[in-house]
Structure formats: C-alpha cells, structure tokens
Design an enzyme around this catalytic site. Structure first.
Site, short mmCIF file in Angstrom:
data_model
loop_
_atom_site.label_atom_id
_atom_site.label_comp_id
_atom_site.label_asym_id
_atom_site.label_seq_id
_atom_site.Cartn_x
_atom_site.Cartn_y
_atom_site.Cartn_z
N SER A 132 2.40 -8.58 -12.04
CA SER A 132 3.63 -10.15 -11.92
C SER A 132 3.58 -10.79 -12.85
O SER A 132 4.52 -11.29 -13.54
CB SER A 132 3.19 -10.85 -10.92
OG SER A 132 3.49 -10.25 -9.60
N LYS A 192 -4.52 -14.06 0.75
CA LYS A 192 -3.29 -13.64 1.19
C LYS A 192 -3.49 -14.82 2.49
O LYS A 192 -2.35 -15.19 2.91
CB LYS A 192 -3.06 -12.51 1.43
CG LYS A 192 -2.05 -11.98 0.10
CD LYS A 192 -1.36 -11.31 0.87
CE LYS A 192 -0.57 -9.91 -1.23
NZ LYS A 192 -0.01 -8.87 -0.56
N ASN A 234 1.84 -14.64 0.92
CA ASN A 234 2.14 -14.19 -1.06
C ASN A 234 2.79 -15.05 -1.69
O ASN A 234 2.49 -14.12 -3.36
CB ASN A 234 1.60 -12.46 -0.86
CG ASN A 234 3.46 -12.34 -0.71
OD1 ASN A 234 4.27 -12.81 0.21
ND2 ASN A 234 4.10 -11.38 -1.30
N TYR A 270 2.29 2.40 -5.68
CA TYR A 270 2.87 2.56 -6.69
C TYR A 270 2.80 3.43 -7.79
O TYR A 270 3.70 3.28 -8.95
CB TYR A 270 4.46 0.67 -7.42
CG TYR A 270 3.35 -0.10 -7.57
CD1 TYR A 270 2.77 -0.20 -8.33
CD2 TYR A 270 2.53 -0.98 -6.07
CE1 TYR A 270 2.03 -1.16 -8.67
CE2 TYR A 270 1.91 -1.53 -6.56
CZ TYR A 270 1.14 -2.40 -7.44
OH TYR A 270 0.57 -2.76 -7.63
P1 NAP Z 1 -6.33 -4.44 2.59
O1 NAP Z 1 -6.14 -4.95 2.83
O2 NAP Z 1 -8.00 -3.80 2.41
O3 NAP Z 1 -5.85 -3.07 3.55
C1 NAP Z 1 -6.29 -1.51 3.23
C2 NAP Z 1 -6.52 -0.99 4.66
O4 NAP Z 1 -6.07 0.21 5.02
C3 NAP Z 1 -7.58 -1.26 5.37
O5 NAP Z 1 -7.18 -1.97 6.27
C4 NAP Z 1 -8.10 0.59 5.96
O6 NAP Z 1 -7.17 0.04 7.65
C5 NAP Z 1 -7.25 1.20 5.18
N1 NAP Z 1 -7.87 1.75 4.10
C6 NAP Z 1 -8.99 1.34 3.34
N2 NAP Z 1 -9.72 1.41 2.40
C7 NAP Z 1 -9.58 3.14 2.97
C8 NAP Z 1 -10.08 4.17 3.09
N3 NAP Z 1 -11.31 4.78 2.10
N4 NAP Z 1 -9.42 5.73 3.73
C9 NAP Z 1 -8.97 5.42 4.87
N5 NAP Z 1 -7.73 4.03 5.18
C10 NAP Z 1 -8.63 2.80 4.45
O7 NAP Z 1 -4.87 -3.72 1.46
P2 NAP Z 1 -3.82 -4.43 1.57
O8 NAP Z 1 -3.55 -6.15 1.31
O9 NAP Z 1 -3.15 -3.93 3.00
O10 NAP Z 1 -2.96 -3.54 0.62
C11 NAP Z 1 -2.69 -1.85 0.36
C12 NAP Z 1 -1.87 -0.86 -0.35
O11 NAP Z 1 -0.94 -1.23 -0.48
C13 NAP Z 1 -2.86 -1.03 -1.42
O12 NAP Z 1 -2.63 -0.40 -2.14
C14 NAP Z 1 -1.53 -1.90 -2.21
O13 NAP Z 1 -1.26 -1.95 -3.47
C15 NAP Z 1 0.49 -1.29 -1.50
N6 NAP Z 1 0.46 -2.71 -1.66
C16 NAP Z 1 2.01 -2.54 -1.93
C17 NAP Z 1 2.55 -3.65 -1.86
C18 NAP Z 1 3.72 -3.35 -2.78
O14 NAP Z 1 4.71 -4.03 -3.09
N7 NAP Z 1 5.02 -2.38 -3.27
C19 NAP Z 1 2.37 -5.04 -1.47
C20 NAP Z 1 1.13 -4.70 -0.77
C21 NAP Z 1 0.18 -4.19 -0.94
P3 NAP Z 1 -8.48 0.55 8.78
O15 NAP Z 1 -9.51 0.01 8.62
O16 NAP Z 1 -7.59 0.58 9.69
O17 NAP Z 1 -8.54 1.76 8.55
#
Ligand code: NAP
Length: 244
Positions: A19, A66, A87, A206
């Site tokens: 950002s 968040k 966010n 990304y």
């Molecule tokens: P988060 O709250 O940490 O959640 C990620 C989820 O993925 C966890 O709840 C877990 O679900 C699963 N996970 C974590 N580690 C894992 C592993 N080693 N193997 C399998 N599953 C795993 O993170 P988030 O904020 O949701 O972000 C997730 C991803 O989305 C990141 O890569 C982030 O950069 C991306 N993102 C992108 C955007 C965008 O605008 N493009 C916006 C937000 C986030 P379980 O425990 O249920 O398996």
C-alpha cells in the site's frame, strides 16, 4: 477531504507492504497533495495513541489486526460486520468507521471471469481473506465448500478432496499462503489431474504472479487469475471511501 490529508497502514510487520508504494505512486501521478505512511504497531493497543498523535484522514489495516481493530472503532459498516474483518478505516470529525474493501476487490475481479459452468466453488483456507471471499460467494449465490487442514462441521480436509469433488466445483479459490514467495514450490495438496478447461482457478497470492497452484490449472487449460487486480481494486475502493 483537505489537500493535506495523511493516510496510512497499520499492521505488523509492514516491511514488504504494497500500500505505501501504491499510494505514493498514485499521489505523484495524479498530483494529489496527500501522504501515505506505514505505521507498524507491535500491539493493537498502540492504535489509540496513533489516532491521538497523527492527524489522519484514513487508514488501511493488514495482518494481524483486521479483527482486533474492530472493537476500537466508533462504528463498523454492515459489510465489514458480516465478514468479521476491517481493512479500511475512514476518520471524520474524530469518528472512526470500519469497512472491508477486500470483498469488493475480490468481487469486481471475479465477476468478469464467471461463465455458465461456474456454479460451485471450493475455497481453500479459512482465514481472514477466506471470510471476504465466502461473503462474496454468498452474495453471488454461488454455493461453496471450504477446505481446511482441520475438519469441522462446515469444512472438509484436503484428504476429502477427490476427483469427484474437483469435477463438481468448477471454481477453486486459494486463500492460503501456500505458494507465496519465497516458498514458491508449495501448493495446496489437490488431485490436480481432475482440473480441466472448464475450471477457474483463482489465487489471492500476487507474488509470484503465477503460483504453482495456478500453473497446475494453466497446464490443464483452466482459466487462471492471481490476486494482483484484487489488491489494486481494494486500494482504489479504500480511496473512494476516504473521499466519499
Ligand atoms: P490468514 O488469516 O493467516 O489465513 C490463511 C488460512 O490459510 C489459514 O486460516 C489456514 O486455514 C490456511 N493455511 C495457513 N497456512 C497453511 C498451510 N501451511 N497449509 C495449508 N493451509 C494453510 O491469512 P489471510 O489474511 O486470510 O491471507 C491469506 C492469503 O491471501 C495470503 O497469501 C495473503 O497475502 C492473501 N491476500 C491477498 C489479498 C489480495 O488483495 N490479493 C487480500 C488479502 C489476503 P486452515 O487452518 O483452515 O487450513
């Protein structure tokens, strides 16, 4: 909005955040007299002090605050409440309002890709981003099944995902960090051989631009999409909220 507004990002750590660079470029190109700074907060308890010491017009919020920031705000809008994550914060006359622009970013980037065959979705992961994704799928009346490492009433595990489930769910959305730089070889454990040209594989990651997950889809003729457009769209959605 006055021409001297200060915007910012809270979260921790913020060293690789998108950002500040995005808004610096935007302000320069569009000749907007505003600033955007990263405010790394070791603890969310530092939020009140930040508001007291900086004349802020708006904030973005990233991992890990968040959800934690929500009770500290004057109000939270209906979308962010339904998702359970904020966010984006608008700040007007000392009142702070929480919003969720991840959902709008995801929705706008997904819509043009949806075809008649895309009737059901598999959502990989159950974290913060998955909450915005499932909110949008609900809104679009697209039934979904969530895949988690842990079995629960509403989720299946990766071991449960067989060829039939992949064939039934023509949209597969990765909301896990698997495959994100620097662990670019990692990908969700799925029977990829069942993916075909009728599938849409969407990865919120990304960096890299094409994850191992998306490469599996592309090699089998699926439509693929990474998270960069969602990222740009959520930033622009925040900008629109701050200026509304
Ligand atoms: P988060 O709250 O940490 O959640 C990620 C989820 O993925 C966890 O709840 C877990 O679900 C699963 N996970 C974590 N580690 C894992 C592993 N080693 N193997 C399998 N599953 C795993 O993170 P988030 O904020 O949701 O972000 C997730 C991803 O989305 C990141 O890569 C982030 O950069 C991306 N993102 C992108 C955007 C965008 O605008 N493009 C916006 C937000 C986030 P379980 O425990 O249920 O398996």
């Amino acid at each position: 909005m006055t021409t001297t507004c200060l915007f910012g990002l809270i979260g921790y750590p913020l060293t690789h955040s998108f950002s500040p660079g995005y808004f610096a470029r935007k302000f320069a190109v569009e000749r907007i007299a505003a600033r955007y700074e990263a405010f790394p907060l070791l603890e969310i308890s530092g939020f009140k002090a930040l508001l007291a010491t900086q004349q802020l017009c708006g904030l973005n919020v990233t991992i890990p605050y968040k959800q934690a920031v929500m009770p500290l705000l004057t109000e939270v809008d209906a979308v962010a409440l339904a998702i359970g994550a904020v966010n984006c914060i608008s700040i007007k006359s000392g009142r702070t309002t929480g919003h969720n622009t991840d959902a709008a970013g995801f929705e706008k980037s997904l819509m043009p890709l949806l075809g008649r065959g895309h009737k059901r979705a598999l959502v990989l992961g159950t974290g913060g981003a998955a909450k915005a994704v499932t909110y949008v799928l609900d809104k679009l009346n697209i039934p979904f099944l969530q895949v988690s490492r842990t079995k629960s009433k509403n989720t299946v595990t990766y071991d449960d995902v067989d060829t039939a489930l992949i064939e039934l769910h023509k949209i597969i959305i990765n909301t896990t960090p698997l495959g994100m730089y620097p662990n670019v070889e990692a990908m969700p454990p799925l029977p990829y051989a069942a993916v075909g040209a009728g599938h849409l594989l969407y990865d919120l990651i990304y960096n890299p631009g094409e994850t191992a997950f998306l490469a599996q889809g592309r090699e089998r003729g699926a439509t693929t999409k990474n998270g960069i457009e969602m990222l740009y769209l959520q930033a622009e959605e925040s900008w629109a909220i701050w200026n509304s």
